[in-house]
Design an enzyme around this catalytic site. Structure first.
Site, PDB file in Angstrom:
ATOM      1  N   HIS A 117      18.383  25.547  75.545  1.00 25.00           N
ATOM      2  CA  HIS A 117      17.349  24.656  75.016  1.00 25.00           C
ATOM      3  C   HIS A 117      17.136  23.476  75.945  1.00 25.00           C
ATOM      4  O   HIS A 117      18.063  23.043  76.629  1.00 25.00           O
ATOM      5  CB  HIS A 117      17.682  24.154  73.609  1.00 25.00           C
ATOM      6  N   HIS A 165      15.990  19.551  75.795  1.00 19.31           N
ATOM      7  CA  HIS A 165      15.714  18.390  74.947  1.00 19.31           C
ATOM      8  C   HIS A 165      14.526  17.628  75.529  1.00 19.31           C
ATOM      9  O   HIS A 165      14.495  17.377  76.743  1.00 19.31           O
ATOM     10  CB  HIS A 165      16.890  17.403  74.959  1.00 19.31           C
TER      11      HIS A 165
HETATM   12  P1  AMP Z   1      23.206  20.336  72.568  1.00 24.38           P
HETATM   13  O1  AMP Z   1      24.273  19.330  72.191  1.00 24.38           O
HETATM   14  O2  AMP Z   1      22.553  20.063  73.878  1.00 24.38           O
HETATM   15  O3  AMP Z   1      23.731  21.752  72.440  1.00 24.38           O
HETATM   16  O4  AMP Z   1      22.051  20.139  71.498  1.00 24.38           O
HETATM   17  C1  AMP Z   1      22.058  20.730  70.251  1.00 24.38           C
HETATM   18  C2  AMP Z   1      21.118  19.920  69.416  1.00 24.38           C
HETATM   19  O5  AMP Z   1      20.811  20.660  68.260  1.00 24.38           O
HETATM   20  C3  AMP Z   1      21.687  18.576  68.938  1.00 24.38           C
HETATM   21  O6  AMP Z   1      20.902  17.510  69.475  1.00 24.38           O
HETATM   22  C4  AMP Z   1      21.583  18.664  67.425  1.00 24.38           C
HETATM   23  O7  AMP Z   1      21.181  17.454  66.824  1.00 24.38           O
HETATM   24  C5  AMP Z   1      20.534  19.740  67.235  1.00 24.38           C
HETATM   25  N1  AMP Z   1      20.610  20.441  65.973  1.00 24.38           N
HETATM   26  C6  AMP Z   1      21.721  20.912  65.344  1.00 24.38           C
HETATM   27  N2  AMP Z   1      21.383  21.523  64.195  1.00 24.38           N
HETATM   28  C7  AMP Z   1      20.030  21.434  64.086  1.00 24.38           C
HETATM   29  C8  AMP Z   1      19.081  21.872  63.121  1.00 24.38           C
HETATM   30  N3  AMP Z   1      19.438  22.537  62.012  1.00 24.38           N
HETATM   31  N4  AMP Z   1      17.781  21.592  63.321  1.00 24.38           N
HETATM   32  C9  AMP Z   1      17.393  20.924  64.430  1.00 24.38           C
HETATM   33  N5  AMP Z   1      18.239  20.498  65.379  1.00 24.38           N
HETATM   34  C10 AMP Z   1      19.536  20.746  65.218  1.00 24.38           C
END
Ligand code: AMP
Length: 131
Positions: free
Chosen positions: A97, A99
């Protein structure tokens, strides 16, 4: 199956802002700044380090477009586009993903990195023949 696959499959809800055949974009639940959005490929792969080039291309092309629209819609002044790859880099969901973190004047969001002892010369000696 990762959490993001469940969002693609509509098994858990998300605030979806954009979708096409290849990617899905939805608001990050943590909202580091207003409009914080994640762009993911529909074809699952763990991170940018495992993703095929076509996947990296399509995700980043859409991320740039979505970033521009978010900036306009929310009155932001810029954005950070970043991808965490690996647990050590802060990755918590192992479905690639990007950001998009819209940035606002004086929002005070900081990326804190501790000091380290490598010099730029040492690093360059190690990597200069790699590419
Ligand atoms: P990373 O730490 O780069 O793997 O980012 C994962 C992101 O997913 C974090 O910023 C979380 O806040 C986000 N996240 C986790 N669960 C959800 C969800 N159910 N809906 C939207 N974002 C989420």
């Amino acid at each position: 199956m990762t959490l993001f696959q469940k969002i693609i499959d509509r098994e858990i809800p998300a605030k979806i802002v954009y979708e096409d055949d290849d990617v899905l974009a939805f608001l990050d639940i943590s909202q580091q700044t207003p409009g914080h959005t994640l762009v993911i490929p529909k074809k699952a792969t763990a991170s940018v380090l495992t993703a095929p080039e076509e996947t990296i291309a399509v995700v980043n092309i859409q991320a740039a477009k979505i970033a521009k629209s978010l900036i306009d819609a929310l009155g932001a002044s810029g954005a950070n586009l970043l991808s965490n790859a690996g647990e050590v880099a802060g990755q918590t969901v192992f479905h690639y993903h990007v950001h998009i973190i819209p940035r606002y004047e004086e929002d005070e969001l900081k990326l804190d990195i501790k000091e380290h002892s490598s010099t730029i010369d040492e690093v360059y000696e190690t990597i200069k023949e790699v590419f």
